[in-house]
Design a protein around this motif. Sequence first.
Motif, PDB file in Angstrom:
ATOM      1  N   GLN A  39       0.923  -1.220  -0.208  1.00  0.00           N
ATOM      2  CA  GLN A  39       0.060  -0.059   0.175  1.00  0.00           C
ATOM      3  C   GLN A  39       0.698   1.242  -0.022  1.00  0.00           C
ATOM      4  O   GLN A  39       1.957   1.071   0.501  1.00  0.00           O
ATOM      5  CB  GLN A  39      -1.083   0.081   1.110  1.00  0.00           C
ATOM      6  CG  GLN A  39      -0.423   0.039   2.574  1.00  0.00           C
ATOM      7  CD  GLN A  39      -1.574   0.248   3.608  1.00  0.00           C
ATOM      8  OE1 GLN A  39      -2.419   1.223   3.276  1.00  0.00           O
ATOM      9  NE2 GLN A  39      -1.608  -0.557   4.327  1.00  0.00           N
ATOM     10  N   ASP A  57      -4.825  -1.407  -4.144  1.00  0.00           N
ATOM     11  CA  ASP A  57      -6.150  -2.322  -4.329  1.00  0.00           C
ATOM     12  C   ASP A  57      -6.346  -3.199  -3.158  1.00  0.00           C
ATOM     13  O   ASP A  57      -5.675  -4.336  -2.925  1.00  0.00           O
ATOM     14  CB  ASP A  57      -5.728  -3.364  -5.373  1.00  0.00           C
ATOM     15  CG  ASP A  57      -7.127  -4.070  -5.778  1.00  0.00           C
ATOM     16  OD1 ASP A  57      -7.688  -4.527  -4.952  1.00  0.00           O
ATOM     17  OD2 ASP A  57      -7.310  -4.521  -7.126  1.00  0.00           O
ATOM     18  N   TYR A  58      -7.222  -2.502  -2.108  1.00  0.00           N
ATOM     19  CA  TYR A  58      -7.428  -3.211  -0.809  1.00  0.00           C
ATOM     20  C   TYR A  58      -7.778  -4.547  -0.638  1.00  0.00           C
ATOM     21  O   TYR A  58      -7.727  -5.378   0.302  1.00  0.00           O
ATOM     22  CB  TYR A  58      -7.888  -2.190   0.141  1.00  0.00           C
ATOM     23  CG  TYR A  58      -6.965  -0.962   0.387  1.00  0.00           C
ATOM     24  CD1 TYR A  58      -5.965  -1.015   1.309  1.00  0.00           C
ATOM     25  CD2 TYR A  58      -7.244   0.324  -0.049  1.00  0.00           C
ATOM     26  CE1 TYR A  58      -5.191  -0.141   1.498  1.00  0.00           C
ATOM     27  CE2 TYR A  58      -6.581   1.278   0.156  1.00  0.00           C
ATOM     28  CZ  TYR A  58      -5.550   1.401   1.131  1.00  0.00           C
ATOM     29  OH  TYR A  58      -4.441   2.390   1.291  1.00  0.00           O
ATOM     30  N   THR A  59      -8.850  -4.733  -1.595  1.00  0.00           N
ATOM     31  CA  THR A  59      -9.337  -6.189  -1.691  1.00  0.00           C
ATOM     32  C   THR A  59      -8.302  -7.132  -1.886  1.00  0.00           C
ATOM     33  O   THR A  59      -8.196  -8.241  -1.249  1.00  0.00           O
ATOM     34  CB  THR A  59     -10.326  -6.167  -2.803  1.00  0.00           C
ATOM     35  OG1 THR A  59     -11.309  -5.339  -2.639  1.00  0.00           O
ATOM     36  CG2 THR A  59     -10.892  -7.531  -2.878  1.00  0.00           C
ATOM     37  N   ALA A  60      -7.336  -7.019  -2.749  1.00  0.00           N
ATOM     38  CA  ALA A  60      -6.350  -7.808  -2.890  1.00  0.00           C
ATOM     39  C   ALA A  60      -5.190  -7.698  -1.995  1.00  0.00           C
ATOM     40  O   ALA A  60      -4.709  -8.696  -1.650  1.00  0.00           O
ATOM     41  CB  ALA A  60      -5.693  -7.495  -4.412  1.00  0.00           C
ATOM     42  N   TYR A  91     -11.313   0.820 -12.288  1.00  0.00           N
ATOM     43  CA  TYR A  91     -11.598  -0.544 -12.718  1.00  0.00           C
ATOM     44  C   TYR A  91     -12.252  -0.579 -13.998  1.00  0.00           C
ATOM     45  O   TYR A  91     -12.677   0.400 -14.339  1.00  0.00           O
ATOM     46  CB  TYR A  91     -12.775  -1.171 -11.670  1.00  0.00           C
ATOM     47  CG  TYR A  91     -13.327  -2.567 -12.041  1.00  0.00           C
ATOM     48  CD1 TYR A  91     -12.861  -3.578 -11.740  1.00  0.00           C
ATOM     49  CD2 TYR A  91     -14.725  -2.494 -12.778  1.00  0.00           C
ATOM     50  CE1 TYR A  91     -13.443  -4.656 -12.170  1.00  0.00           C
ATOM     51  CE2 TYR A  91     -15.312  -3.775 -13.125  1.00  0.00           C
ATOM     52  CZ  TYR A  91     -14.992  -4.876 -12.916  1.00  0.00           C
ATOM     53  OH  TYR A  91     -15.219  -5.808 -13.365  1.00  0.00           O
ATOM     54  N   GLU A 105      -6.040 -12.574  -3.194  1.00  0.00           N
ATOM     55  CA  GLU A 105      -6.654 -12.543  -4.482  1.00  0.00           C
ATOM     56  C   GLU A 105      -5.752 -11.746  -5.351  1.00  0.00           C
ATOM     57  O   GLU A 105      -4.983 -10.875  -4.867  1.00  0.00           O
ATOM     58  CB  GLU A 105      -8.102 -11.966  -4.509  1.00  0.00           C
ATOM     59  CG  GLU A 105      -8.984 -12.889  -3.555  1.00  0.00           C
ATOM     60  CD  GLU A 105     -10.354 -12.040  -3.414  1.00  0.00           C
ATOM     61  OE1 GLU A 105     -10.705 -11.164  -4.155  1.00  0.00           O
ATOM     62  OE2 GLU A 105     -11.027 -12.423  -2.615  1.00  0.00           O
ATOM     63  N   SER A 111      -6.000  -9.797   1.185  1.00  0.00           N
ATOM     64  CA  SER A 111      -6.618 -11.105   0.802  1.00  0.00           C
ATOM     65  C   SER A 111      -5.343 -11.862  -0.155  1.00  0.00           C
ATOM     66  O   SER A 111      -4.378 -11.152  -0.417  1.00  0.00           O
ATOM     67  CB  SER A 111      -7.552 -11.311   0.003  1.00  0.00           C
ATOM     68  OG  SER A 111      -7.728 -10.726  -1.373  1.00  0.00           O
ATOM     69  N   PHE A 126     -13.391   3.052   5.252  1.00  0.00           N
ATOM     70  CA  PHE A 126     -14.860   2.204   5.099  1.00  0.00           C
ATOM     71  C   PHE A 126     -15.959   3.020   5.273  1.00  0.00           C
ATOM     72  O   PHE A 126     -16.950   2.875   4.494  1.00  0.00           O
ATOM     73  CB  PHE A 126     -14.774   0.922   6.323  1.00  0.00           C
ATOM     74  CG  PHE A 126     -15.881   0.188   6.176  1.00  0.00           C
ATOM     75  CD1 PHE A 126     -16.005  -0.804   5.225  1.00  0.00           C
ATOM     76  CD2 PHE A 126     -17.132   0.439   6.869  1.00  0.00           C
ATOM     77  CE1 PHE A 126     -17.109  -1.685   5.043  1.00  0.00           C
ATOM     78  CE2 PHE A 126     -18.133  -0.593   6.869  1.00  0.00           C
ATOM     79  CZ  PHE A 126     -18.123  -1.641   5.937  1.00  0.00           C
TER      80      PHE A 126
END
Length: 194
Positions: free
Chosen positions: A50, A83-86, A62, A91, A89, A135
């Motif tokens: 990050q 890309d916090y989702t990745a 996106y 992913e 995780s 969030f």
Amino acid sequence: MDQNNSILSEIFKGISFPNNEIDLIESKLETINLKKGDTLLRADETVLYQYYVYKGCIRTYYIDKYGKEHTLQFAINDWWISDYTAFFSTEKAIMHIEVLQDAELYRISKKDMEILFTETTQLETFFRKKMEKAFASFQKRILSNLAASAKERYVSFRTTYPNIEQNVKNYHIASYLGITTESLSRIRKELTQD
């Protein structure tokens, strides 16, 4: 090292670290310089870092199955981006990250963050609070996109990102707002007449 002479006083405002922690934290942060137009991350890549934006302007976006870009976030001075989702995780990235203005960034890996969290609870608290705010901000943005008019979303954008419009392209702003560039021009015209 004296924290007052360290980048840490800017990145972690309001936190005072003992000298041994300053040295440890600085050893985990890496400075990178990028030029306008550089790509920091592409979809399907592994997300290792990050980034803290010290100078510059960055955006995450996106690309949908029709090839249309959807801007999720701009990051300007004193913002964090990834890309916090990745990142949180295993992913692969779903976002692209592009440099819109020459940028000086500080990056930190998830592994190094975990090390720092065990060494200084102040950092864990700092990042937890940052994530809570992020969030809440994303939730407000989703609600705005569902319930606010395009004009209201644009006014909110200008509040969130003051002085950014001269540094990004109109289609980036329109993409962020979920409208066409023609609609953006119309809204701007209406606001100047109000």
